[in-house]
Design a protein around this motif. Sequence first.
Motif, PDB file in Angstrom:
ATOM      1  N   VAL A   5      -8.592 -30.467 -24.223  1.00 56.44           N
ATOM      2  CA  VAL A   5      -9.817 -30.214 -24.996  1.00 56.44           C
ATOM      3  C   VAL A   5     -10.136 -28.720 -24.988  1.00 56.44           C
ATOM      4  CG1 VAL A   5     -12.310 -30.623 -25.086  1.00 56.44           C
ATOM      5  CG2 VAL A   5     -10.736 -32.511 -24.562  1.00 56.44           C
ATOM      6  N   VAL A   6     -10.021 -28.108 -23.798  1.00 55.22           N
ATOM      7  CA  VAL A   6     -10.315 -26.677 -23.686  1.00 55.22           C
ATOM      8  C   VAL A   6      -9.313 -25.866 -24.510  1.00 55.22           C
ATOM      9  CG1 VAL A   6     -10.353 -24.724 -22.094  1.00 55.22           C
ATOM     10  CG2 VAL A   6     -11.411 -26.893 -21.439  1.00 55.22           C
ATOM     11  N   THR A   7      -8.047 -26.193 -24.377  1.00 59.74           N
ATOM     12  CA  THR A   7      -7.011 -25.421 -25.066  1.00 59.74           C
ATOM     13  C   THR A   7      -7.151 -25.542 -26.586  1.00 59.74           C
ATOM     14  OG1 THR A   7      -5.511 -25.756 -23.222  1.00 59.74           O
ATOM     15  CG2 THR A   7      -4.530 -25.099 -25.307  1.00 59.74           C
ATOM     16  N   ILE A   8      -7.338 -26.747 -27.070  1.00 60.41           N
ATOM     17  CA  ILE A   8      -7.495 -26.944 -28.514  1.00 60.41           C
ATOM     18  C   ILE A   8      -8.769 -26.242 -29.001  1.00 60.41           C
ATOM     19  CG2 ILE A   8      -7.892 -28.663 -30.310  1.00 60.41           C
ATOM     20  CD1 ILE A   8      -6.102 -30.566 -28.694  1.00 60.41           C
ATOM     21  N   THR A  67      -6.083 -12.474 -29.763  1.00 57.86           N
ATOM     22  CA  THR A  67      -4.873 -13.285 -29.856  1.00 57.86           C
ATOM     23  C   THR A  67      -4.184 -13.410 -28.508  1.00 57.86           C
ATOM     24  OG1 THR A  67      -4.545 -12.506 -32.119  1.00 57.86           O
ATOM     25  CG2 THR A  67      -2.663 -13.532 -31.037  1.00 57.86           C
ATOM     26  N   GLY A  68      -4.208 -12.337 -27.729  1.00 57.07           N
ATOM     27  CA  GLY A  68      -3.577 -12.374 -26.414  1.00 57.07           C
ATOM     28  C   GLY A  68      -4.227 -13.379 -25.497  1.00 57.07           C
ATOM     29  N   VAL A  69      -5.549 -13.455 -25.538  1.00 55.13           N
ATOM     30  CA  VAL A  69      -6.264 -14.416 -24.695  1.00 55.13           C
ATOM     31  C   VAL A  69      -5.916 -15.837 -25.093  1.00 55.13           C
ATOM     32  CG1 VAL A  69      -8.536 -15.270 -24.026  1.00 55.13           C
ATOM     33  CG2 VAL A  69      -8.141 -12.794 -24.250  1.00 55.13           C
ATOM     34  N   VAL A  70      -5.913 -16.099 -26.403  1.00 58.30           N
ATOM     35  CA  VAL A  70      -5.566 -17.438 -26.887  1.00 58.30           C
ATOM     36  C   VAL A  70      -4.143 -17.807 -26.467  1.00 58.30           C
ATOM     37  CG1 VAL A  70      -5.195 -18.858 -28.943  1.00 58.30           C
ATOM     38  CG2 VAL A  70      -7.167 -17.292 -28.826  1.00 58.30           C
ATOM     39  N   ALA A  71      -3.212 -16.847 -26.620  1.00 63.22           N
ATOM     40  CA  ALA A  71      -1.825 -17.108 -26.237  1.00 63.22           C
ATOM     41  C   ALA A  71      -1.716 -17.388 -24.756  1.00 63.22           C
ATOM     42  CB  ALA A  71      -0.945 -15.926 -26.634  1.00 63.22           C
ATOM     43  N   LEU A  72      -2.479 -16.624 -23.938  1.00 62.07           N
ATOM     44  CA  LEU A  72      -2.446 -16.834 -22.490  1.00 62.07           C
ATOM     45  C   LEU A  72      -2.937 -18.227 -22.125  1.00 62.07           C
ATOM     46  CD1 LEU A  72      -2.005 -15.723 -19.650  1.00 62.07           C
ATOM     47  CD2 LEU A  72      -4.366 -14.847 -19.711  1.00 62.07           C
ATOM     48  N   VAL A  73      -4.008 -18.670 -22.757  1.00 55.94           N
ATOM     49  CA  VAL A  73      -4.536 -20.026 -22.492  1.00 55.94           C
ATOM     50  C   VAL A  73      -3.494 -21.072 -22.837  1.00 55.94           C
ATOM     51  CG1 VAL A  73      -6.248 -21.732 -23.198  1.00 55.94           C
ATOM     52  CG2 VAL A  73      -6.937 -19.358 -22.742  1.00 55.94           C
ATOM     53  N   VAL A  74      -2.822 -20.885 -23.967  1.00 57.92           N
ATOM     54  CA  VAL A  74      -1.807 -21.851 -24.392  1.00 57.92           C
ATOM     55  C   VAL A  74      -0.642 -21.878 -23.409  1.00 57.92           C
ATOM     56  CG1 VAL A  74      -0.098 -22.391 -26.178  1.00 57.92           C
ATOM     57  CG2 VAL A  74      -2.428 -21.740 -26.826  1.00 57.92           C
ATOM     58  N   VAL A  75      -0.193 -20.675 -22.985  1.00 57.77           N
ATOM     59  CA  VAL A  75       0.933 -20.607 -22.041  1.00 57.77           C
ATOM     60  C   VAL A  75       0.565 -21.273 -20.722  1.00 57.77           C
ATOM     61  CG1 VAL A  75       2.336 -19.027 -20.659  1.00 57.77           C
ATOM     62  CG2 VAL A  75       1.973 -18.577 -23.087  1.00 57.77           C
ATOM     63  N   VAL A  76      -0.652 -20.987 -20.221  1.00 61.80           N
ATOM     64  CA  VAL A  76      -1.099 -21.615 -18.964  1.00 61.80           C
ATOM     65  C   VAL A  76      -1.146 -23.127 -19.112  1.00 61.80           C
ATOM     66  CG1 VAL A  76      -3.051 -21.858 -17.385  1.00 61.80           C
ATOM     67  CG2 VAL A  76      -2.341 -19.582 -18.153  1.00 61.80           C
ATOM     68  N   GLN A  77      -1.662 -23.587 -20.249  1.00 61.59           N
ATOM     69  CA  GLN A  77      -1.741 -25.033 -20.498  1.00 61.59           C
ATOM     70  C   GLN A  77      -0.344 -25.658 -20.491  1.00 61.59           C
ATOM     71  OE1 GLN A  77      -4.241 -27.680 -21.671  1.00 61.59           O
ATOM     72  NE2 GLN A  77      -2.360 -28.651 -20.974  1.00 61.59           N
ATOM     73  N   ILE A  78       0.606 -25.011 -21.176  1.00 61.29           N
ATOM     74  CA  ILE A  78       1.970 -25.539 -21.222  1.00 61.29           C
ATOM     75  C   ILE A  78       2.578 -25.571 -19.826  1.00 61.29           C
ATOM     76  CG2 ILE A  78       4.309 -25.062 -22.038  1.00 61.29           C
ATOM     77  CD1 ILE A  78       3.070 -24.060 -24.659  1.00 61.29           C
ATOM     78  N   ALA A  79       2.362 -24.495 -19.050  1.00 59.72           N
ATOM     79  CA  ALA A  79       2.916 -24.436 -17.692  1.00 59.72           C
ATOM     80  C   ALA A  79       2.348 -25.551 -16.823  1.00 59.72           C
ATOM     81  CB  ALA A  79       2.635 -23.070 -17.073  1.00 59.72           C
ATOM     82  N   LEU A  80       1.021 -25.747 -16.888  1.00 61.78           N
ATOM     83  CA  LEU A  80       0.401 -26.817 -16.109  1.00 61.78           C
ATOM     84  C   LEU A  80       0.895 -28.190 -16.566  1.00 61.78           C
ATOM     85  CD1 LEU A  80      -3.277 -25.503 -15.832  1.00 61.78           C
ATOM     86  CD2 LEU A  80      -1.614 -25.732 -13.979  1.00 61.78           C
ATOM     87  N   GLY A  81       1.024 -28.345 -17.879  1.00 63.45           N
ATOM     88  CA  GLY A  81       1.517 -29.630 -18.406  1.00 63.45           C
ATOM     89  C   GLY A  81       2.925 -29.923 -17.937  1.00 63.45           C
TER      90      GLY A  81
END
Length: 604
Positions: A222-225, A238-252
């Motif tokens: 929910v947070v990432t989307i 854009t960098g912040v958004v990309a970082l959130v996505v990368v962290v989400q993928i890593a945790l997933g």
Amino acid sequence: MEARATYERGRDERSRESALLEGRARGIGTTRLALAVIALASIGAIVWGRLGGWTWWVLAADVGAFLGMVVVHARVHEAKERASAALRFHQRGLARLDHAWDALPSTSARFQSADHPFAADLDVFGHGSVMQLVDATETRFGEERLAKLLSLEDPGAWPDDVVARQEAVRDLSARPAFREALATAGGVLADEKPDPTALLAWAEGKGGVGPATRLLAWGLPVVTIGVIVLGSVVGLGTGVVALVVVVQIALGIAVGVRLNPMLSAASARESSVTRWRSMIAAIEAEPFEAPLLRKHQQRLSAGKRKASEEIAALERIVGFVDARRNEVFRLLIGPLLMWDAHCAFALLGWRARAGGHVRAWLDALGEVEALASLAGFAFEHPAFAWPELTPGPLLDARALGHPLLPDARRVGNDVRLPVAGRALVVTGSNMSGKSTMLRALGVNAVLAFAGAPVCAASMRIGAARVATSMRIEDSLEEGVSHFYAELRRLKRVLDWAQQKGRPPVLFLLDEILHGTNSRERVLGACAVVRELVEYGALGAVSTHDLGITALERELGGQVENVHFEEQVEGEAMTFDYVLRPGIVQSSNALRLMRAVGIAVPDDG
């Protein structure tokens, strides 16, 4: 014969159906290839020929048609597998009728045990066995239940348990369409019979997913989307958004790695459990009349939903689990959505709701499969008699034969053991039929206790425990001689006969004590038979020693002498395998020795 006609008709119909579906599958395959060529040509025309407009519509229609053909091809392939499984059902039925052992599954040797009181002596398991003559199961638990029924050491609550099985077998024998559907549903799976042990271990297992994982699984996507959708609105770079996505993928991915053993195990379980759904659904839908069959049906509805519905739910969950096999999904989309965690939640929910019922479902399926095999045996042998179950111990059969012998070679004999404490002493020349008669007694008692018809014109039988001493093997490893091995078997039969509160022993002793000299053999054999009848056992003993026949006079009606004999015309010797009263008056050992070329003097 109705069974042969049914199987031949079914074989011919399923053969035609299978051939038709095979031709249809080839045609669809050719069409798919043509559509693929058209798609490639359309792409080439768009890219290199710079054709637009209508070419895109052609490509879209072609791709749609191709996908449709994939779905149709899968359905035709599935129908062909069903037709092939049904064809195998009829082919095996014909093989059983013809005693074509090599054309039948032969996996029952694993049930053989040297410690069993009769299975090895009576050819219950292995190649050319009773099990092979009867077995029409398609699952491991069905095969195991059938093996148990054919090797009962005690017939159970008498006569209620056997009556219940008889009623169920009669009911199923009149349902050839259901038996075909059950075997077909199981037969499309594979030739091997998967072991359900791992499935049961998973379904009945414990453990789960901690609250932290649940919080991450619901909160992070929910947070990432939200960051992706609303980042530009609130001024996130854009960098912040990309970082959130990368962290989400890593945790997933990290969560998925931790859950992978359970998810992989569940996916493997699906490959076993869902293959039985169609079989269970067939049982659920059949309008049985026999109380035992209805009882098993009820076991399939013990939970909130029917067993087949719960298994279908498991199929859907595992379908989502198997989406991970796509690399893009597994490394990108799945981690973003915490897909593995949600699949784990669904599997754990299913296990909590239905896992405790899986063993009962498989037991019910195995029971019905085993009874259906016995029903097929009854259907294939309509002349065999349904045994009458009597309160007291006895065995009274008319035209009793051995079911493993072809009809053309089988000779039936009347055999009567009217009360407990009775024995037949069977004498006769070599190859005259003594051993076969003893085995016929045992095998038909085994079939009767299982709930099947018997190879006889009629039979009355009371509760008994079959115990044999027929095929004796010495052991070099244990330092056990043939004679001592037989003594141990005889002692076990005697110990069984002494047990109080149990059904009497039906003993079958072939060529008793033939490992010692004639004088000691007669004394020992007479002692064994005296003790058995004294304990209330009933049965038969075969021998070449006529001295044992003195028991008929000694025990005053508790022992009866019967015999087989050969017929000689000139140099020709034949056997009619007819059981006669009294003691044999001839022998053929020397004559047989001469027949094979061994020079022996005339005994006259």
